[in-house]
Design an enzyme around this catalytic site. Structure first.
Site, PDB file in Angstrom:
ATOM      1  N   ASP A 185       0.827  -1.206   0.000  1.00 54.64           N
ATOM      2  CA  ASP A 185       0.000   0.000   0.000  1.00 54.64           C
ATOM      3  C   ASP A 185       0.862   1.257   0.000  1.00 54.64           C
ATOM      4  O   ASP A 185       2.051   1.225   0.335  1.00 54.64           O
ATOM      5  CB  ASP A 185      -0.902  -0.034   1.248  1.00 54.64           C
ATOM      6  CG  ASP A 185      -2.219   0.685   1.034  1.00 54.64           C
ATOM      7  OD1 ASP A 185      -2.313   1.514   0.116  1.00 54.64           O
ATOM      8  OD2 ASP A 185      -3.169   0.424   1.811  1.00 54.64           O
ATOM      9  N   ASP A 205     -10.849   1.973  -3.069  1.00 55.04           N
ATOM     10  CA  ASP A 205     -11.390   1.695  -1.734  1.00 55.04           C
ATOM     11  C   ASP A 205     -12.911   1.643  -1.770  1.00 55.04           C
ATOM     12  O   ASP A 205     -13.558   1.213  -0.814  1.00 55.04           O
ATOM     13  CB  ASP A 205     -10.942   2.768  -0.736  1.00 55.04           C
ATOM     14  CG  ASP A 205      -9.541   2.485  -0.221  1.00 55.04           C
ATOM     15  OD1 ASP A 205      -9.068   1.351  -0.399  1.00 55.04           O
ATOM     16  OD2 ASP A 205      -8.926   3.399   0.351  1.00 55.04           O
TER      17      ASP A 205
HETATM   18  C1  GLA Z   1      -5.742   1.869   2.058  1.00 53.43           C
HETATM   19  C2  GLA Z   1      -6.178   0.657   1.279  1.00 53.43           C
HETATM   20  C3  GLA Z   1      -7.222  -0.094   2.053  1.00 53.43           C
HETATM   21  C4  GLA Z   1      -6.653  -0.507   3.376  1.00 53.43           C
HETATM   22  C5  GLA Z   1      -6.166   0.708   4.143  1.00 53.43           C
HETATM   23  C6  GLA Z   1      -5.422   0.325   5.402  1.00 53.43           C
HETATM   24  O1  GLA Z   1      -6.746   2.798   2.152  1.00 53.43           O
HETATM   25  O2  GLA Z   1      -6.653   1.037   0.027  1.00 53.43           O
HETATM   26  O3  GLA Z   1      -7.651  -1.213   1.322  1.00 53.43           O
HETATM   27  O4  GLA Z   1      -5.603  -1.420   3.180  1.00 53.43           O
HETATM   28  O5  GLA Z   1      -5.271   1.483   3.339  1.00 53.43           O
HETATM   29  O6  GLA Z   1      -4.938   1.399   6.076  1.00 53.43           O
END
Ligand code: GLA
Length: 728
Positions: free
Chosen positions: A477, A547
């Site tokens: 990420d 997301d």
């Molecule tokens: C990002 C990712 C999510 C999750 C969060 C965790 O937003 O896109 O899927 O993993 O971080 O903090």
């Protein structure tokens, strides 16, 4: 032979299956663009360079060099010597003077394709790709610029990149090195780009070109949620099935510019490359600079053909992972299930329930390390929190494996929390500007990946975890964009190298990871889909799309993404309702049908969802296993767009031999008192008959495509259907 050079005419011919690209050289050595379009089969000529009309070439009319420079269709335009349109290449000498003149010196044609030093790039063997390298030289600076064109005949793609060699004695400052330019006559073009924001990435936008420049870009240090390193110029009549399309896609994960400029003479200059605004590169004598790759394609058969060419190309020549052509395990991720509030027991409960429904992998998301129970600490401290994961990571992984699930884990390696052991030990490791407090975003700073010792340390902290437990999947990420572009290790002249050096650091980290752990399934992610680009595909076969897991929002996000990317690359999960971002409630079945168009998985607390939904999971997993080979490897057809019609969405995937076609239909809004909706399907063999699974019905391919298919009347909003046709 995909590439030929006609010595007597001084024309390079680049041929793919259905396109031709022609480059010409004037008597003075200017390298110009003659033609890109439908495949030509006979004699070609250079008259489209227009050197026989005013203002003529400099050799013919010595007074009017500027007029010539400002109208000639350049293959690689430079700044400072008369071409006032967007330049691709600006260089300063030691005195600070800007200007160059790049003239043809030599060329080479060879089978295959070289790697690009330190950068992701397409690949292929001598049967699949042929490369032309044209070396241009500036005699005054002693500089060489190599224009590379790798022609992938079968997929109708040309991969372009630029290498700059400083063969002179001066230290040069490169202020701009774009990767590709296409100078054409304007054909009333419209520009398609992908834009959005967090949770609504890659929505399709189409606007007519006007005089002047229209560009999209990122100066955020990543390819970004907001704009995407892709543009296509299309003729006004272009639809999925017809019309001309010229597309460029940048294999790069940092700042970019993609631009179309209509000039005073109605020509269009389309350019793509690393954005010049926050870029310079100091190039000492004897050094080289490699600019990233742009993938170019032409389609004379509309956007659908363009999409299918990109999909094939990325599956065949960009994704390296062993998972590329394999079914990915159906995973369940605990982010939306628990956020930071979990421990080993909670995860094991989820794992047990998941196993009973046929799910194959558990992914432990953010919150397992340091003392992290919220997003304000511990990034950089990649040590398991034994208060949450009692007995350590290996024990948990073994237990999950014991239940019968594989194990995956989340990292955010490029970041550091101010409240972390790492930051306390090395406050100078974060990007920062002297005397200023860093701009905070999601409570974190960005590590200075231009420094080799930081790259080493970050890599080791990730690799150590993977070496010590049976981890089969990593979600990588990156949850904030870059600010405070300062490195304690760079001097004034080199500071504008930092954005690019950061991206090179990310690539080095991921290269090391996939080299040491070739069997690992890597999924890139950036606050959802903020770094969804072909550069990332080189390392990971799938990228988290957004997301936003709301099935309706996903329609536009996935349509825009699938315009260029194979469905197998799109991370897509079924989540709980009301959806955590939109609050919308959609049927569990629809969420499944929408996620089926991607890598497929779950993102919910399986121990808490309604019983009726839990009972549907094993059927959905079966559906995934039944159709994933087709979805992953097939040809994609966009049938209808909710983004355009505001009512319904439909797409189809057809096997390469057209023996099976899977159609997905989503009725977003129900309408009263209407006749059955008709869809003109695509992807069928028009001479064949097809049986519609689950019915007694047999249809002819031509009838479905030209007569249409009537949708059964459906009540309710957000309802969906799958139709699976199999050739008789
Ligand atoms: C990002 C990712 C999510 C999750 C969060 C965790 O937003 O896109 O899927 O993993 O971080 O903090």
């Amino acid at each position: 032979m995909a590439i030929q050079y006609q010595e007597h005419k001084k024309i390079f011919e680049l041929h793919t299956k259905s396109s031709t690209y022609l480059i010409g050289i004037t008597p003075e050595g200017y390298v110009g663009h003659i033609y890109y379009g439908k495949r030509l089969h006979r004699e070609v000529s250079a008259y489209l360079l227009r050197t026989a009309e005013a203002p003529f070439t400099p050799e013919v009319n010595k007074r009017e060099k500027v007029a010539f420079m400002d109208s000639f269709p350049m293959e690689y335009p430079v700044g400072g010597t008369g071409d006032y349109r967007e330049s691709c290449f600006n260089v300063r000498n030691e005195k600070g003077q800007m200007g160059s003149e790049l003239l043809y010196r030599t060329h080479e044609i060879y089978k295959g394709k070289k790697k690009l030093e330190g950068l992701p790039a397409s690949f292929g063997n001598g049967e699949e790709v042929e490369t032309l390298e044209i070396t241009l030289a500036d005699e005054v600076l002693g500089l060489e610029t190599v224009l590379c064109y790798s022609v992938f005949e079968k997929e109708d793609m040309i991969a372009r990149s630029i290498r700059v060699n400083n063969k002179g004695s001066e230290t040069l400052l490169l202020e701009k090195v774009y990767s590709a330019c296409l100078d054409m006559d304007n054909d009333a073009f419209e520009m398609i780009s992908l834009c959005g924001g967090w949770a609504r990435e890659r929505n399709i936008q189409r606007t007519p070109l006007h005089y002047g420049k229209q560009s999209i870009c990122s100066l955020r240090g990543e390819s970004s949620h907001q704009e995407h390193p892709f543009i296509a110029l299309v003729t006004p009549e272009t639809t999925q099935k017809q019309g001309e399309v010229y597309a460029m896609h940048f294999v790069y994960s940092g700042n970019f510019l993609a631009q179309a400029e209509v000039s005073q003479f109605d020509s269009v200059r389309m350019v793509m490359g690393i954005h010049g605004e926050q870029f310079t590169w100091k190039l000492s004598s004897g050094e080289s600079f490699q600019a990233p790759e742009v993938i170019c394609t032409y389609s004379g058969e509309g956007l659908g053909k363009m999409s299918r060419s990109f999909h094939d190309f990325y599956r065949n020549h960009m994704i390296r992972s062993v998972y590329n052509h394999k079914k990915r395990p159906v995973l369940i991720n605990n982010w939306e299930a628990t956020y930071f509030d979990f421990d080993d027991e909670k995860l094991l409960d989820i794992a047990k329930e998941a196993k009973s429904c046929g799910i194959e992998m558990l992914v432990m998301d953010d919150g397992w390390f340091g003392k992290r129970n919220f997003d304000d600490n511990s990034l950089g401290d990649w040590v398991v929190n034994e208060e949450k994961i009692k007995g350590g990571l290996k024990k948990l992984v073994d237990q999950v494996n014991g239940i019968g699930l594989e194990f995956g884990i989340w990292f955010e390696p490029e970041m550091v929390s101010p409240d972390s052991e790492l930051y306390r030990a090395h406050p100078d490791w974060a990007l920062q500007i002297d005397g200023r407090e860093g701009s905070m975003c999601r409570n974190q700073y960005v590590l200075d990946l231009s420094r080799a010792e930081i790259v080493d340390c970050v890599y080791e902290s990730v690799a150590k975890i993977l070496r010590n437990a049976n981890v089969r999947y990593v979600k990588w990420d990156m949850n904030r964009q870059l600010t405070d572009l300062g490195s304690v290790c760079l001097d004034r002249e080199r500071h504008k190298e930092l954005f690019h050096r950061y991206v090179l650091g990310v690539y080095e980290l991921q290269e090391r990871l996939v080299t040491e752990f070739p069997e690992l399934l890597l999924e890139n992610c950036s606050g959802g889909g903020g770094r969804f680009d072909p550069g990332m595909l080189y390392y990971s076969p799938q990228i988290w799309c957004s997301d936003d897991t709301d099935a309706v929002e996903r329609l536009a996000i996935q349509e825009g993404t699938a315009l260029i990317y194979p469905l197998s690359a799109m991370g897509a999960h079924i989540s709980d309702c009301p959806n955590h971002i939109t609050g919308r409630v959609t049927p569990f079945e629809t969420r499944g049908h929408v996620a089926l168009a991607g890598s497929f998985g779950y993102e919910l607390d399986i121990t808490k969802i309604p019983e009726a939904e839990r009972e549907m999971i094993s059927g959905q997993v079966e559906m995934y296993h039944a159709y994933n080979d087709l979805v992953r490897e097939g040809d994609y057809y966009r049938i209808a767009s909710y983004h355009e019609n505001n009512k319904f969405d439909a797409w189809a995937v057809s096997s390469k031999d057209k023996t099976e076609v899977l159609v997905t239909y989503v009725q977003v809004l129900a309408e009263p008192n209407r006749r059955s909706r008709k869809l003109y399907l695509q992807g069928f063999d028009e001479c064949a008959l097809y049986h519609l699974e689950g019915t007694e019905q047999v249809y002819s391919g031509e009838m479905l495509m030209y007569g249409g298919f009537l949708m059964e009347p459906m009540k309710g909003d957000y309802v969906s259907r799958l139709y699976y046709f199999i050739k008789e």
